[in-house]
Design a protein around this motif. Sequence first.
Motif, PDB file in Angstrom:
ATOM      1  N   ASP A 132      15.530  -5.655   2.515  1.00 36.16           N
ATOM      2  CA  ASP A 132      16.760  -6.436   2.455  1.00 36.16           C
ATOM      3  C   ASP A 132      17.555  -6.046   1.212  1.00 36.16           C
ATOM      4  O   ASP A 132      17.170  -5.151   0.451  1.00 36.16           O
ATOM      5  CB  ASP A 132      16.464  -7.939   2.509  1.00 36.16           C
ATOM      6  CG  ASP A 132      15.724  -8.450   1.277  1.00 36.16           C
ATOM      7  OD1 ASP A 132      15.603  -7.714   0.274  1.00 36.16           O
ATOM      8  OD2 ASP A 132      15.256  -9.602   1.315  1.00 36.16           O
ATOM      9  N   SER A 133      18.669  -6.708   0.984  1.00 42.77           N
ATOM     10  CA  SER A 133      19.560  -6.337  -0.123  1.00 42.77           C
ATOM     11  C   SER A 133      18.980  -6.643  -1.487  1.00 42.77           C
ATOM     12  O   SER A 133      19.498  -6.174  -2.506  1.00 42.77           O
ATOM     13  CB  SER A 133      20.912  -7.039   0.041  1.00 42.77           C
ATOM     14  OG  SER A 133      20.732  -8.451   0.086  1.00 42.77           O
ATOM     15  N   ASP A 134      17.896  -7.439  -1.517  1.00 42.22           N
ATOM     16  CA  ASP A 134      17.222  -7.726  -2.782  1.00 42.22           C
ATOM     17  C   ASP A 134      16.021  -6.822  -3.011  1.00 42.22           C
ATOM     18  O   ASP A 134      15.256  -7.031  -3.962  1.00 42.22           O
ATOM     19  CB  ASP A 134      16.754  -9.190  -2.810  1.00 42.22           C
ATOM     20  CG  ASP A 134      17.905 -10.158  -3.005  1.00 42.22           C
ATOM     21  OD1 ASP A 134      18.893  -9.765  -3.662  1.00 42.22           O
ATOM     22  OD2 ASP A 134      17.826 -11.290  -2.485  1.00 42.22           O
ATOM     23  N   GLY A 135      15.841  -5.830  -2.157  1.00 44.01           N
ATOM     24  CA  GLY A 135      14.748  -4.888  -2.334  1.00 44.01           C
ATOM     25  C   GLY A 135      13.408  -5.369  -1.810  1.00 44.01           C
ATOM     26  O   GLY A 135      12.385  -4.735  -2.071  1.00 44.01           O
ATOM     27  N   ARG A 136      13.411  -6.489  -1.076  1.00 38.87           N
ATOM     28  CA  ARG A 136      12.151  -6.986  -0.521  1.00 38.87           C
ATOM     29  C   ARG A 136      11.837  -6.253   0.783  1.00 38.87           C
ATOM     30  O   ARG A 136      12.706  -6.092   1.642  1.00 38.87           O
ATOM     31  CB  ARG A 136      12.236  -8.491  -0.275  1.00 38.87           C
ATOM     32  CG  ARG A 136      12.395  -9.304  -1.552  1.00 38.87           C
ATOM     33  CD  ARG A 136      12.643 -10.768  -1.251  1.00 38.87           C
ATOM     34  NE  ARG A 136      13.911 -10.963  -0.536  1.00 38.87           N
ATOM     35  CZ  ARG A 136      14.423 -12.157  -0.252  1.00 38.87           C
ATOM     36  NH1 ARG A 136      13.772 -13.262  -0.611  1.00 38.87           N
ATOM     37  NH2 ARG A 136      15.578 -12.251   0.388  1.00 38.87           N
ATOM     38  N   SER A 137      10.594  -5.849   0.919  1.00 46.56           N
ATOM     39  CA  SER A 137      10.193  -5.067   2.090  1.00 46.56           C
ATOM     40  C   SER A 137      10.058  -5.959   3.318  1.00 46.56           C
ATOM     41  O   SER A 137       9.329  -6.961   3.294  1.00 46.56           O
ATOM     42  CB  SER A 137       8.864  -4.357   1.817  1.00 46.56           C
ATOM     43  OG  SER A 137       8.413  -3.678   2.969  1.00 46.56           O
ATOM     44  N   CYS A 138      10.756  -5.591   4.367  1.00 49.48           N
ATOM     45  CA  CYS A 138      10.618  -6.282   5.654  1.00 49.48           C
ATOM     46  C   CYS A 138       9.498  -5.660   6.474  1.00 49.48           C
ATOM     47  O   CYS A 138       8.772  -6.357   7.184  1.00 49.48           O
ATOM     48  CB  CYS A 138      11.920  -6.201   6.449  1.00 49.48           C
ATOM     49  SG  CYS A 138      13.396  -6.737   5.560  1.00 49.48           S
ATOM     50  N   ASP A 139       9.357  -4.353   6.392  1.00 52.24           N
ATOM     51  CA  ASP A 139       8.357  -3.640   7.180  1.00 52.24           C
ATOM     52  C   ASP A 139       8.254  -2.210   6.690  1.00 52.24           C
ATOM     53  O   ASP A 139       9.211  -1.660   6.126  1.00 52.24           O
ATOM     54  CB  ASP A 139       8.749  -3.662   8.662  1.00 52.24           C
ATOM     55  CG  ASP A 139       7.610  -3.262   9.580  1.00 52.24           C
ATOM     56  OD1 ASP A 139       6.449  -3.359   9.166  1.00 52.24           O
ATOM     57  OD2 ASP A 139       7.886  -2.844  10.724  1.00 52.24           O
ATOM     58  N   VAL A 140       7.089  -1.599   6.896  1.00 58.19           N
ATOM     59  CA  VAL A 140       6.872  -0.212   6.511  1.00 58.19           C
ATOM     60  C   VAL A 140       5.869   0.412   7.467  1.00 58.19           C
ATOM     61  O   VAL A 140       4.953  -0.259   7.946  1.00 58.19           O
ATOM     62  CB  VAL A 140       6.375  -0.106   5.040  1.00 58.19           C
ATOM     63  CG1 VAL A 140       5.053  -0.844   4.855  1.00 58.19           C
ATOM     64  CG2 VAL A 140       6.242   1.350   4.623  1.00 58.19           C
ATOM     65  N   ASP A 141       6.057   1.685   7.771  1.00 56.50           N
ATOM     66  CA  ASP A 141       5.145   2.400   8.658  1.00 56.50           C
ATOM     67  C   ASP A 141       5.059   3.851   8.215  1.00 56.50           C
ATOM     68  O   ASP A 141       6.051   4.444   7.763  1.00 56.50           O
ATOM     69  CB  ASP A 141       5.642   2.321  10.105  1.00 56.50           C
ATOM     70  CG  ASP A 141       4.682   2.959  11.102  1.00 56.50           C
ATOM     71  OD1 ASP A 141       3.453   2.842  10.894  1.00 56.50           O
ATOM     72  OD2 ASP A 141       5.140   3.560  12.088  1.00 56.50           O
ATOM     73  N   THR A 142       3.865   4.422   8.325  1.00 55.19           N
ATOM     74  CA  THR A 142       3.638   5.805   7.949  1.00 55.19           C
ATOM     75  C   THR A 142       2.997   6.553   9.104  1.00 55.19           C
ATOM     76  O   THR A 142       2.040   6.063   9.710  1.00 55.19           O
ATOM     77  CB  THR A 142       2.724   5.912   6.709  1.00 55.19           C
ATOM     78  OG1 THR A 142       3.339   5.217   5.619  1.00 55.19           O
ATOM     79  CG2 THR A 142       2.498   7.370   6.314  1.00 55.19           C
ATOM     80  N   ALA A 143       3.510   7.734   9.404  1.00 55.20           N
ATOM     81  CA  ALA A 143       2.954   8.584  10.468  1.00 55.20           C
ATOM     82  C   ALA A 143       2.526   9.912   9.850  1.00 55.20           C
ATOM     83  O   ALA A 143       3.365  10.784   9.607  1.00 55.20           O
ATOM     84  CB  ALA A 143       3.974   8.813  11.575  1.00 55.20           C
ATOM     85  N   PRO A 144       1.228  10.099   9.566  1.00 56.17           N
ATOM     86  CA  PRO A 144       0.756  11.367   8.999  1.00 56.17           C
ATOM     87  C   PRO A 144       0.496  12.408  10.077  1.00 56.17           C
ATOM     88  O   PRO A 144       0.331  12.082  11.251  1.00 56.17           O
ATOM     89  CB  PRO A 144      -0.554  10.960   8.311  1.00 56.17           C
ATOM     90  CG  PRO A 144      -1.062   9.829   9.154  1.00 56.17           C
ATOM     91  CD  PRO A 144       0.163   9.089   9.659  1.00 56.17           C
ATOM     92  N   PHE A 145       0.456  13.679   9.675  1.00 55.81           N
ATOM     93  CA  PHE A 145       0.132  14.743  10.623  1.00 55.81           C
ATOM     94  C   PHE A 145      -1.337  14.682  11.010  1.00 55.81           C
ATOM     95  O   PHE A 145      -1.698  14.920  12.159  1.00 55.81           O
ATOM     96  CB  PHE A 145       0.460  16.113  10.022  1.00 55.81           C
ATOM     97  CG  PHE A 145       1.918  16.324   9.790  1.00 55.81           C
ATOM     98  CD1 PHE A 145       2.785  16.469  10.855  1.00 55.81           C
ATOM     99  CD2 PHE A 145       2.431  16.381   8.508  1.00 55.81           C
ATOM    100  CE1 PHE A 145       4.143  16.667  10.650  1.00 55.81           C
ATOM    101  CE2 PHE A 145       3.780  16.579   8.288  1.00 55.81           C
ATOM    102  CZ  PHE A 145       4.642  16.719   9.357  1.00 55.81           C
ATOM    103  N   GLY A 146      -2.202  14.369  10.044  1.00 57.39           N
ATOM    104  CA  GLY A 146      -3.619  14.299  10.333  1.00 57.39           C
ATOM    105  C   GLY A 146      -4.229  15.668  10.563  1.00 57.39           C
ATOM    106  O   GLY A 146      -3.557  16.702  10.525  1.00 57.39           O
ATOM    107  N   ALA A 147      -5.542  15.679  10.824  1.00 55.96           N
ATOM    108  CA  ALA A 147      -6.244  16.935  11.097  1.00 55.96           C
ATOM    109  C   ALA A 147      -5.811  17.442  12.468  1.00 55.96           C
ATOM    110  O   ALA A 147      -5.594  16.648  13.383  1.00 55.96           O
ATOM    111  CB  ALA A 147      -7.756  16.692  11.061  1.00 55.96           C
ATOM    112  N   PRO A 148      -5.658  18.751  12.611  1.00 52.32           N
ATOM    113  CA  PRO A 148      -5.961  19.835  11.654  1.00 52.32           C
ATOM    114  C   PRO A 148      -4.730  20.335  10.906  1.00 52.32           C
ATOM    115  O   PRO A 148      -4.541  21.546  10.767  1.00 52.32           O
ATOM    116  CB  PRO A 148      -6.522  20.922  12.565  1.00 52.32           C
ATOM    117  CG  PRO A 148      -5.702  20.779  13.806  1.00 52.32           C
ATOM    118  CD  PRO A 148      -5.407  19.306  13.946  1.00 52.32           C
TER     119      PRO A 148
END
Length: 452
Positions: A132-148
């Motif tokens: 939001d405009s105050d810098g508070r996180s609403c949501d986060v997601d990470t998608a790594p490549f992973g092996a190999p």
Amino acid sequence: MGGRHGTALRATARGRRGVAGRPVLAAALGLGTVLTALTALTAQPARAAGQDTTHDYAFAADARRIEGAGSTADAGRLEPGRTYRSTLPPDGKVYYRLDLDDTSTAYVSATAVPPTGSGVSVADGVKVTLEDSDGRSCDVDTAPFGAPASPHPVAAWAMREISPRRSLCAEAGTYYVTVERASPDARGASPDPWELEIGTVSEPGTTTPDGTAAPEAWDSATPAPVQGTAQRRAGGAGFAQAAPLGEGVWRDDIRPGQTLFYEVPVDWGRRLHVTAELGSSGTDATGYVASALTLDLYNPVRGLVEDLSVGYDGGQKSKALKPLPPVAYENRHASGQQVSAVRFAGSYYLVAHLSPEVAEDFGDGPVPLTLRVRLGGAAQDRPDYAGGTVPSDVFTVDGGPGGPATGGGGTAGDATLYRVLAAGGIGTGSALVVGLGVWTAVARRRGAALSE
């Protein structure tokens, strides 16, 4: 939802242009031949629209170019329902802006596409944060490549959810989307910039009070894979070019390093089950690749639902995605992502990637890929939305009042073909007539396009 992450270190890492035929010749063909011709006519072109020579990924043809800003103060605005193309630098963050009301849930996804042949690390990938405009996180997601550690498109999503369970990020106002590399300093991480495909979706609230109860227990037993003769279907080169699949057995070929995209329309109340198979190599070569095939299942807003990896030793191998619940609005209240991500109907995407390491042991020729798709359960009415979604057909399987759903980059002919192929209850004569009509219409349309 703050702190939600995608599967950590996931085990990850053509077609022809139609030519108009003669109706008199088509009339002499049997139903099986007509359906085969239909499949060929709707196969993806070898170099799809939106695809360039530095990326094997086919970007959406209607994607607007937007530059990611180095500060929230300069962030460009993302409009709900539109697709954008941008660039992610090898280090640092890029910012975008969303102007949201206080009644609709907003979803934003970022598909990261490393250049063809670039190096990536197991831990690297794409990270999306919504604040939001105050810098508070609403949501986060990470998608790594992973092996190999194989370079291929990966997608992460974040949301601003309006729910009785959440008071954070519920106000109307300006929100900021941050996209960055998951681990740019990891060993083997690519120093090259990546291309991004960014999508936004708006979902209205419901007219009745939204409860907070997750669905009751559902049958989590693994159903038997679909049997029958496989039908050929060439996978697409991106989400926007995903090849439509219905219930049945589907056959394709996938080369080492290649990523193929498919879409399966799943209605409210239906359950999707998928089994992936790699066929034998047909050579005398020996070896073993631990994570040869990866198959990711994404929901209609490109949120990861489930994934699997298949090891390969040159012989046939098979593995099924974990059982999923019926598609239901209430699934969003579940604690696990596997259930909460199956929160709306629409096009679910299967993304198959074959590791380049397969070529080291078994050559760079294509490997047979079979997808067994089962759709269980009975279709139900959609939620009593208080307004329209943006885009209007995103959570439907038939496109609603706007026409047939095509998964963004498909054609109306592709959607019609899906219905023809899936209509197992119609007679041979009726199917032949319908098939000829679709064939003629698609051929005329594509023939006209070629002559322009």
